[in-house]
Structures are given as structure tokens and as C-alpha cells.
Design a protein around this motif. Structure first.
Motif, PDB file in Angstrom:
ATOM      1  N   SER A  47       0.821  -1.319  -0.048  1.00 58.93           N
ATOM      2  CA  SER A  47       0.098  -0.032   0.155  1.00 58.93           C
ATOM      3  C   SER A  47       0.703   1.325  -0.050  1.00 58.93           C
ATOM      4  O   SER A  47       0.518   2.391  -0.584  1.00 58.93           O
ATOM      5  CB  SER A  47      -0.922  -0.068   1.161  1.00 58.93           C
ATOM      6  N   GLU A  48       2.176   1.242   0.345  1.00 62.55           N
ATOM      7  CA  GLU A  48       3.020   2.456   0.439  1.00 62.55           C
ATOM      8  C   GLU A  48       3.702   2.451  -0.945  1.00 62.55           C
ATOM      9  O   GLU A  48       4.160   1.275  -1.167  1.00 62.55           O
ATOM     10  CB  GLU A  48       4.039   2.168   1.616  1.00 62.55           C
ATOM     11  N   LYS A  49       3.814   3.718  -1.395  1.00 58.78           N
ATOM     12  CA  LYS A  49       4.303   3.974  -2.450  1.00 58.78           C
ATOM     13  C   LYS A  49       5.852   3.632  -2.665  1.00 58.78           C
ATOM     14  O   LYS A  49       6.016   2.912  -3.624  1.00 58.78           O
ATOM     15  CB  LYS A  49       4.096   5.395  -2.779  1.00 58.78           C
ATOM     16  N   LYS A  50       6.450   3.770  -1.849  1.00 64.29           N
ATOM     17  CA  LYS A  50       7.923   3.397  -1.781  1.00 64.29           C
ATOM     18  C   LYS A  50       8.229   1.734  -2.006  1.00 64.29           C
ATOM     19  O   LYS A  50       8.956   1.172  -2.806  1.00 64.29           O
ATOM     20  CB  LYS A  50       8.883   3.999  -0.849  1.00 64.29           C
ATOM     21  N   ASP A  51       7.054   1.186  -1.235  1.00 67.44           N
ATOM     22  CA  ASP A  51       7.364  -0.370  -1.262  1.00 67.44           C
ATOM     23  C   ASP A  51       6.632  -0.931  -2.797  1.00 67.44           C
ATOM     24  O   ASP A  51       7.320  -1.864  -3.237  1.00 67.44           O
ATOM     25  CB  ASP A  51       6.272  -0.936  -0.288  1.00 67.44           C
ATOM     26  N   HIS A  84       9.337  -6.373   3.214  1.00 66.10           N
ATOM     27  CA  HIS A  84       9.424  -4.965   3.474  1.00 66.10           C
ATOM     28  C   HIS A  84      10.362  -4.402   2.558  1.00 66.10           C
ATOM     29  O   HIS A  84      11.472  -4.108   2.922  1.00 66.10           O
ATOM     30  CB  HIS A  84       9.869  -4.674   4.846  1.00 66.10           C
ATOM     31  N   TYR A  86      11.188  -1.695   0.760  1.00 68.70           N
ATOM     32  CA  TYR A  86      11.692  -0.317   0.971  1.00 68.70           C
ATOM     33  C   TYR A  86      12.380  -0.276   2.153  1.00 68.70           C
ATOM     34  O   TYR A  86      13.794   0.203   2.219  1.00 68.70           O
ATOM     35  CB  TYR A  86      10.734   0.654   0.810  1.00 68.70           C
ATOM     36  N   GLU A  87      12.229  -0.981   3.236  1.00 66.67           N
ATOM     37  CA  GLU A  87      12.670  -0.814   4.390  1.00 66.67           C
ATOM     38  C   GLU A  87      14.278  -1.781   4.249  1.00 66.67           C
ATOM     39  O   GLU A  87      15.352  -1.169   4.800  1.00 66.67           O
ATOM     40  CB  GLU A  87      11.794  -1.449   5.479  1.00 66.67           C
ATOM     41  N   ASP A 129      11.793  10.058  -3.900  1.00 64.72           N
ATOM     42  CA  ASP A 129      11.382   8.702  -4.342  1.00 64.72           C
ATOM     43  C   ASP A 129      11.543   8.364  -5.423  1.00 64.72           C
ATOM     44  O   ASP A 129      12.574   8.800  -6.192  1.00 64.72           O
ATOM     45  CB  ASP A 129       9.695   8.457  -4.234  1.00 64.72           C
TER      46      ASP A 129
END
Length: 279
Positions: A47-51, A84, A86-87, A129
């Protein structure tokens, strides 16, 4: 010596006769059910853009070969990142390379994933981003009057010095003649709006500017039905096909990727009277 005859190409009138049939196939293929069989599913996972950006880029870069195998391999990679992406990219250090050991997909090896992650990590350090990085590449391409995917290739690999030279081949460069299928598939996923499949999370370019993701399935059908007249699978042919499809839909030519894929790889077909060339 056998000399192949030149390919015939559809006239504009004949092309418009083909349009409703391609639109129908496209509408049937471009459905939500398509997602679960395709690497695009990994963008829908988050749901998060960067992911979404990271998962999609890795999935598109690895989209080489049978879709079911690609899906399994991308899932393997994301599982190593504890889902995860992006993380994992932002916090990645040399010790995390242990997580990648044993991963393999065709010619992709852990060292290649290592290089891609380091480049992404620096991009997220220098830019808000991933879209912002692409936007800069597009602007530079315009300034230099070069394909912006060539700029992307240069800029991406300038982000880190700690990558194997072999990793460069996993990101296409149109100035080397590549069709850049996987990069334009990624852009289709991120740019096209109002699609049940493509997410349209980016706005740095218009869908009308997308080139068709060009692979062997698309190439064969495009020649068979007279959408292109060139026999070489290269950057020029991608432009030729996109220009043809822009006649059918100038605002969104890349949508026909679904129709041509459906005819080439699924069970869809066109009436035999529309065949112009034997391929």
C-alpha cells in the motif's frame, strides 16, 4: 540463399478495421484476474508508494522467462526481505548480503541483486522517491536529445561503485539497441491510469508517451497482422509499433500490450482474413 520477402503493413483504413477486435481482446485480458498470474501482483501486494516502487522494479527487472517461474522467484526474493522491500533497501548493509546468498533466477545472482539494491538505496538517499529519479532522467534525456532510458541506465549505475560489471546487463539500454521491454513494462505498471491491472501511481509522464513493452510474443503478432514492417527486434521497431498503435489510441497506445500478449501467449485469436504475413 533464401531471401525473405518484405513484410506487408496495414493501411490506416485496414488498421481501423482491426481496432474493435483488438479492443475487445484487450478488454477481456486486462482484468483484475490477470494480476494473480503476472509479476505485477507484487506491486498490488503493498500500500505504501515506496514499497510498491521497489517491489515493482525488482519484479520487472527479473521478468524474464515463464511467468509462473518469475512470480516464484520474485516471491522468493521479497520473502528474503521479509516483504518490506523499501525498508530492506534503506537499511541494507554488507552483512545483509547473507540474506541473498543462494538466490538465483536465470542469470541473476546474489551479486546482481546486491548492486541493484545499493543503487536504489542511494537513489532514496538523494531523491524523495523513485519517481523523482525517473523524472530527472526524463528531463536530462530531453536536454541531451537522447532516449531517457539511456540516461536512466547511466544515472542508475552511477549511484554506486560497488556492483559487478555484469549487473549492467540486467538493466536495458536503448542506445545498445535493446527494446527495453522490462523497463517499459514497469513504466506501464506505474504510469497507466484507470486500469484494473496497472496501478498508475506515477505522474511524471503521460500514458501517451509510453512505448509498447516489446517481446517475442508481441513481435510475432505485430508482424503477422501487419502492424510493423521491420524484421529486427530493436529500439526502432518498438517505435514503429508504438506509432502504429497510437493510430488506434493516441492517448494510450501501450494498452494494446494486453491484446497482443493475449493473441500470442493466451488463447485469443483474430480471424484469418486479417493475417498479412507468414512469420
Amino acid at each position: 540463399m533464401n531471401i525473405r520477402p518484405p513484410l506487408r503493413k496495414r493501411s490506416r483504413k485496414a488498421l481501423m478495421e482491426l481496432k474493435p477486435l483488438l479492443d475487445k481482446i484487450n478488454d477481456e485480458v486486462e482484468q483484475a484476474d490477470y494480476i494473480r498470474y503476472d509479476p505485477v501482483q507484487f506491486m498490488h501486494m503493498f500500500s505504501e508508494k515506496k514499497d510498491i516502487e521497489v517491489a515493482g522494479f525488482l519484479a520487472a527487472t527479473m521478468a524474464w522467462g515463464r511467468r509462473d517461474i518469475v512470480v516464484a522467484k520474485v516471491d522468493d526474493l521479497l520473502k528474503r526481505m521479509n516483504y518490506h522491500p523499501y525498508e530492506f533497501v534503506r537499511s541494507y548493509t554488507q552483512k545483509d548480503f547473507e540474506v541473498l546468498k543462494g538466490f538465483k533466477h536465470r542469470t541473476f545472482k546474489p551479486i546482481d541483486i546486491h548492486g541493484l539494491i545499493l543503487a536504489l538505496q542511494q537513489i532514496y538517499t538523494d531523491y524523495y522517491d523513485f519517481e523523482s529519479f525517473w523524472e530527472k532522467c526524463r528531463a536530462l534525456g530531453s536536454e541531451q536529445q537522447r532516449p531517457f532510458l539511456a540516461i536512466f541506465h547511466e544515472e542508475f549505475f552511477s549511484m554506486s561503485s560497488d556492483f559487478a560489471e555484469r549487473t549492467r546487463k540486467h538493466v536495458s539500454n536503448p542506445e545498445k539497441g535493446s527494446t527495453c521491454k522490462r523497463l517499459y513494462m514497469y513504466l506501464r505498471w506505474t504510469i497507466r491510469k484507470n486500469s484494473p491491472v496497472d496501478l498508475g501511481i506515477w505522474n511524471f509522464m503521460e500514458p501517451s508517451e509510453l512505448l509498447i513493452p516489446f517481446d517475442v510474443h508481441v513481435a510475432r503478432q505485430a508482424r503477422k497482422y501487419g502492424l510493423i514492417a521491420r524484421r529486427t527486434d530493436d529500439w526502432k521497431t518498438v517505435h514503429e509499433l508504438t506509432e502504429t498503435l497510437s493510430v488506434l489510441n493516441p492517448k494510450d497506445p501501450a494498452r494494446y500490450d494486453y491484446a497482443l500478449f493475449g493473441i500470442g501467449a493466451l488463447d485469443y485469436s483474430l480471424p484469418k482474413r486479417f493475417i498479412l504475413n507468414k512469420v
